[in-house]
Write a protein that holds these residues in place. Sequence first.
Motif, short mmCIF file in Angstrom:
data_model
loop_
_atom_site.label_atom_id
_atom_site.label_comp_id
_atom_site.label_asym_id
_atom_site.label_seq_id
_atom_site.Cartn_x
_atom_site.Cartn_y
_atom_site.Cartn_z
N LEU A 141 0.81 -1.22 0.00
CA LEU A 141 0.00 0.00 0.00
C LEU A 141 0.84 1.27 0.00
O LEU A 141 0.30 2.38 0.03
CB LEU A 141 -0.93 0.02 1.22
CG LEU A 141 -2.32 -0.61 1.06
CD1 LEU A 141 -2.22 -2.08 0.71
CD2 LEU A 141 -3.13 -0.42 2.33
N LEU A 168 -5.76 4.47 4.93
CA LEU A 168 -5.74 3.18 4.25
C LEU A 168 -6.51 3.25 2.93
O LEU A 168 -6.10 2.68 1.92
CB LEU A 168 -6.33 2.10 5.16
CG LEU A 168 -5.51 1.80 6.41
CD1 LEU A 168 -6.30 0.90 7.36
CD2 LEU A 168 -4.18 1.18 6.07
N ALA A 171 -4.39 5.17 0.42
CA ALA A 171 -3.18 4.43 0.06
C ALA A 171 -3.49 3.31 -0.91
O ALA A 171 -2.77 3.12 -1.90
CB ALA A 171 -2.51 3.87 1.32
N LEU A 172 -4.53 2.54 -0.66
CA LEU A 172 -4.88 1.45 -1.56
C LEU A 172 -5.32 1.98 -2.92
O LEU A 172 -4.96 1.44 -3.97
CB LEU A 172 -5.95 0.57 -0.95
CG LEU A 172 -6.36 -0.65 -1.79
CD1 LEU A 172 -5.16 -1.54 -2.10
CD2 LEU A 172 -7.44 -1.45 -1.09
N ALA A 175 -2.23 3.12 -4.80
CA ALA A 175 -1.39 2.00 -5.20
C ALA A 175 -1.97 1.27 -6.40
O ALA A 175 -1.27 0.92 -7.35
CB ALA A 175 -1.20 1.04 -4.03
N VAL A 183 0.43 -4.45 -7.54
CA VAL A 183 -0.21 -4.38 -6.23
C VAL A 183 -1.12 -5.60 -6.02
O VAL A 183 -1.12 -6.21 -4.94
CB VAL A 183 -1.01 -3.08 -6.08
CG1 VAL A 183 -1.81 -3.08 -4.78
CG2 VAL A 183 -0.06 -1.89 -6.12
#
Length: 278
Positions: A141, A168, A171-172, A175, A183
């Motif tokens: 991530l 989170l 970030a995901l 990514a 990823v």
Amino acid sequence: MKNIKKILSLFLALTLLLSFPVAASAAALADATTIDESRTGSLTIYKYDLTNAEKDGVWDSSYVSTGVYDEAGVNNVLVGSTSSTLGNGETGYGYAITGVEFTYAKVADIFQYGETETTDGHVEILYAVDKAKGADFLKALGLADGKNRYEKADALDETKYFYQSDVLIDALAAALESNSTVVKNALEAYIAVGGGAAMPLTDAYGKTKAENLNLGLYLVVETKVPEMVVSTTDPFLVSVPMTSVAGTNANDGGTRWIYDITLYPKNLTGIPSLEKTL
């Protein structure tokens, strides 16, 4: 009643979930009780061929998923009573996709962090990721070594990094947008090594379910698909419990915790194009 941060469920399949809002609000969740830590949760997933359903004019991609089971708006529309033989030799009803496997693993504990002295009783919902076991997960991530963690909670447990939901989510999303294939492969490898549990294959109605889930944050990946499926759902995160979300079959967004969650992720089916990423 104490306020807690609103977390829009951490459904992080992004656009691969049914128009689920991906912009997670950090606003307070009004009039909600705190999480009942004595409970467990469940995750039900329905897999439908939304690509062809939309082509056939029976599905509207503007549908907003809420985490709540929607028999009238989704299941009855996409299943019906007519069965057919699918490309994998299985029998399915309507647009249901049979034979899809999801694997899940808990990646963080959910933690209610009271900041009484600094925020007048505000309770922050945090996710505690084990520094050692979750290292590869955070690296995938772009959050290696506790990057962007909630530093105020560092003293709670020196073996864990604590994260807010928004961090989170962002970030995901970033990514996957930056390098989806890398990823996806990294998260699939992480869940395989980490002892993920496979859900039963989706049945003739496209349904699979995992029950008695301990509270926390789960990573879910699609580990098996029929040959007719040309693009799998991106790995996504599910918070158990999640907060209610206003959408097509619910109007009480941000007012309660949902422990039994229902998802309707998309799949692409048909003939692969030359641009398909292998």
